[in-house]
Design a protein around this motif. Structure first.
Motif, PDB file in Angstrom:
ATOM      1  N   ILE A 171       7.234   3.042   4.820  1.00 62.91           N
ATOM      2  CA  ILE A 171       6.882   1.737   4.253  1.00 62.91           C
ATOM      3  C   ILE A 171       6.874   1.824   2.729  1.00 62.91           C
ATOM      4  O   ILE A 171       7.461   0.976   2.043  1.00 62.91           O
ATOM      5  CB  ILE A 171       5.512   1.275   4.791  1.00 62.91           C
ATOM      6  CG1 ILE A 171       5.575   1.066   6.305  1.00 62.91           C
ATOM      7  CG2 ILE A 171       5.064  -0.011   4.093  1.00 62.91           C
ATOM      8  CD1 ILE A 171       4.216   1.036   6.988  1.00 62.91           C
ATOM      9  N   GLN A 172       6.235   2.847   2.184  1.00 59.79           N
ATOM     10  CA  GLN A 172       6.181   2.995   0.731  1.00 59.79           C
ATOM     11  C   GLN A 172       7.571   3.198   0.134  1.00 59.79           C
ATOM     12  O   GLN A 172       7.881   2.641  -0.931  1.00 59.79           O
ATOM     13  CB  GLN A 172       5.254   4.145   0.349  1.00 59.79           C
ATOM     14  CG  GLN A 172       3.796   3.823   0.586  1.00 59.79           C
ATOM     15  CD  GLN A 172       2.877   4.987   0.298  1.00 59.79           C
ATOM     16  OE1 GLN A 172       3.254   6.152   0.439  1.00 59.79           O
ATOM     17  NE2 GLN A 172       1.651   4.680  -0.101  1.00 59.79           N
ATOM     18  N   GLU A 173       8.398   3.974   0.813  1.00 56.99           N
ATOM     19  CA  GLU A 173       9.769   4.178   0.320  1.00 56.99           C
ATOM     20  C   GLU A 173      10.523   2.860   0.244  1.00 56.99           C
ATOM     21  O   GLU A 173      11.253   2.603  -0.718  1.00 56.99           O
ATOM     22  CB  GLU A 173      10.503   5.162   1.237  1.00 56.99           C
ATOM     23  CG  GLU A 173      10.006   6.577   1.138  1.00 56.99           C
ATOM     24  CD  GLU A 173      10.358   7.454   2.328  1.00 56.99           C
ATOM     25  OE1 GLU A 173       9.871   8.596   2.367  1.00 56.99           O
ATOM     26  OE2 GLU A 173      11.118   6.998   3.218  1.00 56.99           O
ATOM     27  N   MET A 174      10.335   1.994   1.231  1.00 57.76           N
ATOM     28  CA  MET A 174      11.033   0.711   1.240  1.00 57.76           C
ATOM     29  C   MET A 174      10.415  -0.278   0.258  1.00 57.76           C
ATOM     30  O   MET A 174      11.114  -1.123  -0.292  1.00 57.76           O
ATOM     31  CB  MET A 174      11.073   0.122   2.654  1.00 57.76           C
ATOM     32  CG  MET A 174      11.852   0.972   3.651  1.00 57.76           C
ATOM     33  SD  MET A 174      13.519   1.430   3.091  1.00 57.76           S
ATOM     34  CE  MET A 174      13.388   3.221   3.111  1.00 57.76           C
ATOM     35  N   HIS A 175       9.114  -0.163   0.005  1.00 56.21           N
ATOM     36  CA  HIS A 175       8.506  -0.998  -1.029  1.00 56.21           C
ATOM     37  C   HIS A 175       9.120  -0.680  -2.387  1.00 56.21           C
ATOM     38  O   HIS A 175       9.414  -1.587  -3.168  1.00 56.21           O
ATOM     39  CB  HIS A 175       6.991  -0.805  -1.064  1.00 56.21           C
ATOM     40  CG  HIS A 175       6.272  -1.524   0.022  1.00 56.21           C
ATOM     41  ND1 HIS A 175       4.911  -1.433   0.193  1.00 56.21           N
ATOM     42  CD2 HIS A 175       6.709  -2.357   1.007  1.00 56.21           C
ATOM     43  CE1 HIS A 175       4.545  -2.171   1.218  1.00 56.21           C
ATOM     44  NE2 HIS A 175       5.625  -2.734   1.736  1.00 56.21           N
TER      45      HIS A 175
END
Length: 197
Positions: A171-175
């Motif tokens: 999720i953080q990578e895609m944010h």
């Protein structure tokens, strides 16, 4: 490197690639968020952003891309990461509640022409949900960068980028990917608007 460790790393990279490919479905939301941010900045608005932990770092990252620059030399754009002032955050947490650290700042600072972006990997963080609710009460546009793990934040926002994943790391990578895409679009607009007579 052991075979077990190699398998673990390969699995993480494979999962990253799968989620990144699934993000293509979110590109219309990325465009909508960038368009609204551009509209608000063009009208003299300010971006306010916040989150907790890794999401706080993402909020600061987005603000930094706007105040500094993404890829092109251009004027600084008004952006504030509300997590950055430790004295204010700890004061509100101590005197009121940690859940109020963003809502109280938003209530004091945000105006109807502004845009407020909340980051939460869980999609249920009370600090972020309350911060976006305060922004809506002030008449600002609200944006959630969140995930499929919880719909509370997405449902509380005018616009939502929902990462189709359950794992915090993905999720953080895609944010970060999405905030870079938004930054690219805003960067282009800011440069193009400076070239107009």
């Amino acid at each position: 490197m052991t075979t077990r460790l190699q398998g673990l790393l390969d699995g993480q990279l494979d999962r990253h690639s799968e989620v990144a490919a699934a993000m293509r479905a979110e590109l219309p939301q990325v465009q909508a968020i960038a368009d609204e941010l551009i509209r608000r900045l063009a009208a003299g608005g300010v971006l306010y952003t916040f989150g907790n932990g890794g999401s706080a770092a993402d909020a600061q990252h987005l603000a930094g891309e706007l105040i500094g620059r993404y890829l092109r030399e251009r004027r600084p754009l008004p952006a504030v990461a509300l997590i950055g002032d430790a004295a204010v955050v700890s004061c509100i947490a101590n005197d009121y509640s940690y859940d109020d650290v963003f809502a109280r700042q938003v209530t004091a600072l945000v105006r109807p022409h502004d845009i407020v972006v909340g980051f939460s990997t869980s999609g249920t963080s009370p600090t972020v949900v309350k911060g976006l609710a305060a922004a809506r009460a002030n008449g600002a546009c609200t944006v959630a960068f969140t995930s499929a793990r919880g719909r509370v934040l997405a449902d509380a926002a005018d616009l939502a980028l929902v990462v189709p994943a359950q794992e915090t790391a993905r999720i953080q990578e895609m944010h970060v990917l999405a905030l870079h895409l938004v930054s690219e679009l805003v960067d282009r607009w800011a440069c193009d608007s400076e070239e107009q007579p």
